[in-house]
Write an enzyme that holds these catalytic residues in place. Structure first.
Site, PDB file in Angstrom:
ATOM      1  N   ARG A 120      -8.438  -0.675   5.111  1.00 38.25           N
ATOM      2  CA  ARG A 120      -7.604   0.376   4.509  1.00 38.25           C
ATOM      3  C   ARG A 120      -6.288  -0.182   4.001  1.00 38.25           C
ATOM      4  NH1 ARG A 120      -6.024   4.623   8.264  1.00 38.25           N
ATOM      5  NH2 ARG A 120      -4.723   4.920   6.450  1.00 38.25           N
ATOM      6  N   LYS A 158       0.838  -1.211   0.000  1.00 35.36           N
ATOM      7  CA  LYS A 158       0.000   0.000   0.000  1.00 35.36           C
ATOM      8  C   LYS A 158       0.872   1.261   0.000  1.00 35.36           C
ATOM      9  CE  LYS A 158      -1.544   1.469   4.139  1.00 35.36           C
ATOM     10  NZ  LYS A 158      -1.260   2.855   4.536  1.00 35.36           N
ATOM     11  N   ASN A 159       1.882   1.298   0.874  1.00 31.52           N
ATOM     12  CA  ASN A 159       2.657   2.527   1.030  1.00 31.52           C
ATOM     13  C   ASN A 159       3.674   2.744  -0.094  1.00 31.52           C
ATOM     14  OD1 ASN A 159       1.164   3.116   3.250  1.00 31.52           O
ATOM     15  ND2 ASN A 159       2.724   2.535   4.750  1.00 31.52           N
ATOM     16  N   CYS A 196      -4.815  12.203  13.852  1.00 35.56           N
ATOM     17  CA  CYS A 196      -5.476  10.914  13.689  1.00 35.56           C
ATOM     18  C   CYS A 196      -5.196  10.060  14.904  1.00 35.56           C
ATOM     19  CB  CYS A 196      -5.048  10.219  12.397  1.00 35.56           C
ATOM     20  SG  CYS A 196      -3.420   9.505  12.487  1.00 35.56           S
ATOM     21  N   ARG A 216       0.549  14.143  13.683  1.00 29.61           N
ATOM     22  CA  ARG A 216       1.007  13.998  12.314  1.00 29.61           C
ATOM     23  C   ARG A 216       1.054  15.294  11.501  1.00 29.61           C
ATOM     24  NH1 ARG A 216      -1.056   8.395   9.911  1.00 29.61           N
ATOM     25  NH2 ARG A 216       0.830   8.650   8.694  1.00 29.61           N
ATOM     26  N   ASP A 257       5.093   0.490  12.023  1.00 29.51           N
ATOM     27  CA  ASP A 257       3.915  -0.207  11.496  1.00 29.51           C
ATOM     28  C   ASP A 257       3.852  -1.681  11.917  1.00 29.51           C
ATOM     29  OD1 ASP A 257       3.101   2.121  10.334  1.00 29.51           O
ATOM     30  OD2 ASP A 257       3.781   1.617   8.311  1.00 29.51           O
TER      31      ASP A 257
HETATM   32  N1  EPU Z   1       6.602  14.442  10.902  1.00 32.09           N
HETATM   33  C1  EPU Z   1       6.700  15.776  11.219  1.00 32.09           C
HETATM   34  N2  EPU Z   1       6.465  16.682  10.213  1.00 32.09           N
HETATM   35  C2  EPU Z   1       6.163  16.318   8.960  1.00 32.09           C
HETATM   36  C3  EPU Z   1       6.064  14.949   8.636  1.00 32.09           C
HETATM   37  C4  EPU Z   1       6.300  14.036   9.649  1.00 32.09           C
HETATM   38  O1  EPU Z   1       6.979  16.130  12.354  1.00 32.09           O
HETATM   39  O2  EPU Z   1       5.951  17.194   8.116  1.00 32.09           O
HETATM   40  C5  EPU Z   1       6.859  13.422  11.945  1.00 32.09           C
HETATM   41  C6  EPU Z   1       5.642  12.558  12.223  1.00 32.09           C
HETATM   42  O3  EPU Z   1       4.755  13.164  13.125  1.00 32.09           O
HETATM   43  C7  EPU Z   1       6.281  11.310  12.768  1.00 32.09           C
HETATM   44  C8  EPU Z   1       7.570  11.210  11.949  1.00 32.09           C
HETATM   45  O4  EPU Z   1       7.781  12.508  11.425  1.00 32.09           O
HETATM   46  O5  EPU Z   1       6.594  11.489  14.100  1.00 32.09           O
HETATM   47  C9  EPU Z   1       7.570  10.213  10.820  1.00 32.09           C
HETATM   48  O6  EPU Z   1       6.384  10.359  10.058  1.00 32.09           O
HETATM   49  P1  EPU Z   1       6.382  10.188   8.481  1.00 32.09           P
HETATM   50  O7  EPU Z   1       6.116  11.518   7.857  1.00 32.09           O
HETATM   51  O8  EPU Z   1       7.571   9.444   8.044  1.00 32.09           O
HETATM   52  O9  EPU Z   1       5.076   9.321   8.275  1.00 32.09           O
HETATM   53  P2  EPU Z   1       4.164   9.385   6.996  1.00 32.09           P
HETATM   54  O10 EPU Z   1       5.002   9.661   5.811  1.00 32.09           O
HETATM   55  O11 EPU Z   1       2.997  10.260   7.261  1.00 32.09           O
HETATM   56  C10 EPU Z   1       4.398   6.855   6.370  1.00 32.09           C
HETATM   57  C11 EPU Z   1       3.449   5.707   6.217  1.00 32.09           C
HETATM   58  C12 EPU Z   1       2.925   5.305   7.582  1.00 32.09           C
HETATM   59  C13 EPU Z   1       4.118   4.925   8.463  1.00 32.09           C
HETATM   60  C14 EPU Z   1       5.105   6.083   8.536  1.00 32.09           C
HETATM   61  C15 EPU Z   1       6.359   5.782   9.320  1.00 32.09           C
HETATM   62  C16 EPU Z   1       2.527   6.128   4.014  1.00 32.09           C
HETATM   63  C17 EPU Z   1       1.373   6.518   3.182  1.00 32.09           C
HETATM   64  N3  EPU Z   1       2.349   6.127   5.344  1.00 32.09           N
HETATM   65  O12 EPU Z   1       3.636   7.908   6.953  1.00 32.09           O
HETATM   66  O13 EPU Z   1       2.087   4.166   7.393  1.00 32.09           O
HETATM   67  O14 EPU Z   1       3.679   4.609   9.769  1.00 32.09           O
HETATM   68  O15 EPU Z   1       5.488   6.485   7.204  1.00 32.09           O
HETATM   69  O16 EPU Z   1       7.020   4.699   8.757  1.00 32.09           O
HETATM   70  O17 EPU Z   1       3.578   5.787   3.488  1.00 32.09           O
HETATM   71  C18 EPU Z   1       0.417   2.608   7.956  1.00 32.09           C
HETATM   72  O18 EPU Z   1       0.598   2.086   6.846  1.00 32.09           O
HETATM   73  O19 EPU Z   1      -0.265   2.076   8.865  1.00 32.09           O
HETATM   74  C19 EPU Z   1       1.021   3.917   8.231  1.00 32.09           C
HETATM   75  C20 EPU Z   1       0.594   4.718   9.203  1.00 32.09           C
END
Ligand code: EPU
Length: 416
Positions: free
Chosen positions: A397, A22-23, A116, A121, A305
């Site tokens: 999802r 998915k990701n 969420c 996030r 995850d």
């Molecule tokens: N963060 C910030 N600012 C930002 C972006 C992120 O502070 O602008 C922080 C977040 O709050 C968190 C950390 O950085 O503490 C890492 O978050 P990241 O941005 O890497 O997460 P994401 O890109 O929103 C993806 C996956 C998630 C997975 C995370 C971490 C996708 C679509 N989603 O999310 O997947 O948990 O990376 O590996 O790729 C899931 O599949 O269940 C899921 C939540």
């Protein structure tokens, strides 16, 4: 609302095939917006987040055709740049539309996803990176309104190596004028895969999957074909379920190299783990697992995850172990539900101290997010009696046909 009923009945046994990730699929689908020529994708998983992503593309004016796990995206007639709150709030990955829309159309209007169940996030890294590339960004009425005549290459260092922010900036930089260097970038295999797709569309991305990426912008990108890699979290979830139920399973169509840390932890539970190029076999020899410490961190360390699934595993294991969540501040919602099934877990801030019980008891429980749902399923498979899991739309999802796949492995499970 659908519920899943599980009667705990011991070991999972047999063979399961893993779907596309998915990701990894979400960013390559968003990349479909970067070129007026069609993109053909294979191994797209049948999960709700993908449906939502495609609904968003259609709203923007893309033509989308799906046939089994094959998908084609034609974005030659895009006539809108707005991703509405109603869809974005159900799928935070929608933030991935921001970079491509801005880079190709000079404009984007993407709803802020909001908080969420796993944490606040924020998206500040996405915004700061695009601003460094010359975008003008305003937050108005809950929307990120971004404009740029043409993005300009920039040197940007992430404060936190965000996965989707790295992906957004890679896509944006591919069509920018000049060279972009991204430092402290996310190392996840999904980022590397997106780099491969972008390069097959004519982009000049180097270093994807390492901490420093260099992207030389090009005038335009062309169509391409791409196969999405297997889902490492679905893989890990089935392996954890087999370990928790004292089972023995073979997982096919997967990539063991994406899961080295998780596999080492599974071996530390006492299970035998064997791997080939695209398969993993886990055998507990009918023995109860030993508790294992896990601490989440960005790839290649233990993935957030997989934290909830290992919480369930430890709740059933021999001994006491800590589970530490370092990525999201509120990713322990499954703990209270596990406690309702009799689990012995003490929370101290970001640390859960889990003392395994020989058996958990079936109970009515509620899923709060995608991976929390997987945790409850694992606990239910190994529990005594019946568990009913409510709010299973969270599970839909991100897991394709999970009820059928578990039934094939011998679980007594149905959806009502
Ligand atoms: N963060 C910030 N600012 C930002 C972006 C992120 O502070 O602008 C922080 C977040 O709050 C968190 C950390 O950085 O503490 C890492 O978050 P990241 O941005 O890497 O997460 P994401 O890109 O929103 C993806 C996956 C998630 C997975 C995370 C971490 C996708 C679509 N989603 O999310 O997947 O948990 O990376 O590996 O790729 C899931 O599949 O269940 C899921 C939540």
């Amino acid at each position: 609302m659908d519920k899943i009923h599980v009667t705990g009945n011991g070991p999972l046994r047999g063979v399961v095939r893993i779907a596309g990730a998915k990701n990894a699929a979400l960013p390559v689908i968003a990349a479909g917006l970067l070129s007026a020529e069609p993109l053909s994708l294979a191994n797209i998983p049948a999960v709700k987040d993908i449906d939502t992503a495609l609904q968003l593309l259609e709203l923007l004016g893309c033509k989308v055709e799906r046939d089994g796990d094959a998908l084609s995206i034609d974005s030659s007639a895009v006539d809108a740049v707005r991703a509405p709150y109603e869809l974005v709030k159900t799928m935070r990955g929608a933030i991935l539309l921001l970079g491509p829309l801005l880079a190709r159309f000079g404009e984007a209007d993407v709803s802020l996803p909001g908080g969420c169940a796993i944490g606040s996030r924020p998206v500040n890294e996405h915004i700061a990176g695009l601003e460094a590339m010359g975008a003008e960004i305003n937050i108005e009425g809950g929307y990120i309104q971004a404009k740029a005549t043409r993005l300009k290459g920039a040197h940007f260092a992430f404060d936190i190596p965000s996965v989707t922010a790295t992906e957004n900036l890679m896509m944006a930089a591919s069509l920018a004028e000049g060279t972009t260097v991204l430092e402290n970038a996310a190392l996840e295999p999904e980022v590397e895969d997106l780099g491969r797709l972008l390069n097959s569309m004519g982009a000049k991305v180097s270093g994807a999957g390492t901490g420093t990426l260099t992207i030389e912008g090009v005038e335009r990108l062309h169509g391409a074909s791409h196969r999405v890699p297997p889902d490492r979290i679905e893989t890990g979830t089935f392996l954890a379920a087999a370990a928790a139920t004292r089972g023995s399973i073979s997982v096919l169509d997967t990539r063991p190299d994406f899961l080295q840390h998780v596999l080492a932890k599974l071996e530390a539970t006492g299970a035998t783990v064997e791997v080939g190029d695209d398969w993993i076999k886990l055998d507990t020899h009918g023995r109860r697992c030993k508790a294992v410490h896990v601490s989440t961190a960005p790839y290649p360390a233990f993935p957030t995850d997989m934290q909830a699934q290992f919480m369930a595993l430890n709740a059933l294991a021999e001994g006491t172990a800590t589970v530490i969540e370092n990525i999201f501040e509120n990713r322990f919602m499954h703990v209270a539900e596990l406690q309702r099934m009799g689990a012995d877990i003490e929370l101290q801030g970001h640390t859960a101290i889990v003392t395994g019980r020989e058996r958990l008891q079936g109970a009515p429980v509620m899923a709060t997010d995608l991976r929390a749902s997987a945790c409850l399923l694992i606990a239910a498979l190994a529990a005594e009696g019946e568990t009913t899991i409510d709010r299973v739309y969270h599970l839909d999802r991100g897991y394709a046909n999970i009820v059928d796949k578990l039934a094939e492995l011998g679980a007594i499970i149905h959806r009502a």
